[in-house]
Design an enzyme around this catalytic site. Structure first.
Site, mmCIF file in Angstrom:
data_model
loop_
_atom_site.group_PDB
_atom_site.id
_atom_site.type_symbol
_atom_site.label_atom_id
_atom_site.label_comp_id
_atom_site.label_asym_id
_atom_site.label_seq_id
_atom_site.Cartn_x
_atom_site.Cartn_y
_atom_site.Cartn_z
ATOM 1 N N ASP A 92 0.890 -1.557 0.315
ATOM 2 C CA ASP A 92 -0.454 -0.169 0.134
ATOM 3 C C ASP A 92 0.528 1.628 0.015
ATOM 4 O O ASP A 92 1.851 1.237 0.952
ATOM 5 C CB ASP A 92 -0.623 -0.311 1.364
ATOM 6 C CG ASP A 92 -1.678 -0.984 0.754
ATOM 7 O OD1 ASP A 92 -1.528 -1.814 0.641
ATOM 8 O OD2 ASP A 92 -2.698 -1.157 1.710
ATOM 9 N N LYS A 154 -7.367 3.088 -3.187
ATOM 10 C CA LYS A 154 -7.291 3.375 -1.129
ATOM 11 C C LYS A 154 -7.819 4.708 -0.746
ATOM 12 O O LYS A 154 -7.170 5.655 -0.939
ATOM 13 C CB LYS A 154 -6.336 2.572 -0.294
ATOM 14 C CG LYS A 154 -6.127 2.684 1.327
ATOM 15 C CD LYS A 154 -5.094 1.631 1.340
ATOM 16 C CE LYS A 154 -5.130 2.187 3.122
ATOM 17 N NZ LYS A 154 -4.058 1.082 3.519
ATOM 18 N N LYS A 183 -9.984 -0.219 -2.028
ATOM 19 C CA LYS A 183 -10.157 0.039 -0.622
ATOM 20 C C LYS A 183 -10.151 1.145 0.100
ATOM 21 O O LYS A 183 -10.111 2.177 0.325
ATOM 22 C CB LYS A 183 -8.881 -0.333 -0.590
ATOM 23 C CG LYS A 183 -8.081 -0.903 1.851
ATOM 24 C CD LYS A 183 -6.893 -1.741 2.034
ATOM 25 C CE LYS A 183 -6.491 -1.795 2.525
ATOM 26 N NZ LYS A 183 -5.155 -1.970 3.256
#
Length: 216
Positions: A92, A154, A183
């Site tokens: 991430d 995300k 996400k």
């Protein structure tokens, strides 16, 4: 309402506190294995030990350029390749939010693609820190991710002013390609909220609380 098991299968069970110890990380991994979460998301410094400990029973996710995103591209690429070599299954990364404000979307696209190369085929999620962006900037970042080699967009690090919101995830869903995933992360504190995020388009949930709730 989804079953607890279905919700847990979408959770990146997360511990990224600066005071996290190996004993804390072991609990996260044990819980991830026991409750069959999508992954455990932990600091990069623990990845090697965590990968050895988990023995493939749960995916290991880590963060790079975290939490502020203003490391150079070269540094982010090194962090990503180092994490993968240490056993990370998912990465991430945080974008440079200042570049969004400056309209440097081509630079962001280039950086995302360079980091994806450094991931050596592993999953890449791109954190855009939506609480610092306007709706127009969020839409533009969806377009960047659509053009990129990244796998996910995300919402948040969980370390800024606000985490995910339903409104932001709905906006992302309207603008992200069907080939990309979403996400939602930061502030997801109930099973009802987790279920709703999945209903409106989130594919993963970054949270430290859902497993705790189910554990009681």
């Amino acid at each position: 309402m989804r079953s607890n098991e279905e919700i847990l299968s979408k959770v990146d069970h997360t511990l990224l506190g600066v005071d996290a110890t190996w004993d804390d990380i072991k609990v996260i991994i044990d819980d991830g294995i026991r409750y069959k979460t999508a992954s455990v998301c932990i600091p990069a410094s623990f990845v090697k030990k965590a990968s050895d400990y988990a023995k493939g029973e749960v995916k290991i996710c880590t963060v790079i350029g975290f939490p502020n995103g203003y490391s150079t591209t070269k540094v982010k690429c090194f962090e990503a390749s180092d994490a993968v070599e240490n056993g990370a299954d998912e990465i991430d990364m945080v974008i440079n939010v200042g570049w969004v404000k400056e309209g440097r979307f081509n630079d962001i696209l280039a950086e995302v693609n360079e980091v994806k190369k450094a991931c050596q085929g592993k999953l890449l999620k791109v954190i855009i820190e939506t609480c610092l962006l306007t709706d127009e900037e969020i839409i533009r970042m969806c377009q960047v991710i659509n053009e990129s080699d990244a796998d996910y967009i995300k919402t948040s690090t969980g370390f800024s002013k606000q985490g995910a919101t339903f409104e932001v995830v709905e906006l992302m869903k309207k603008n992200i390609s069907p080939t990309k995933c979403i996400k939602a992360a930061g502030g997801i504190s109930s099973l009802e909220d987790a279920d709703r995020y999945l209903d409106i388009g989130a594919d993963r949930l970054g949270t430290s609380r859902i497993v705790k709730l189910i554990k009681g």
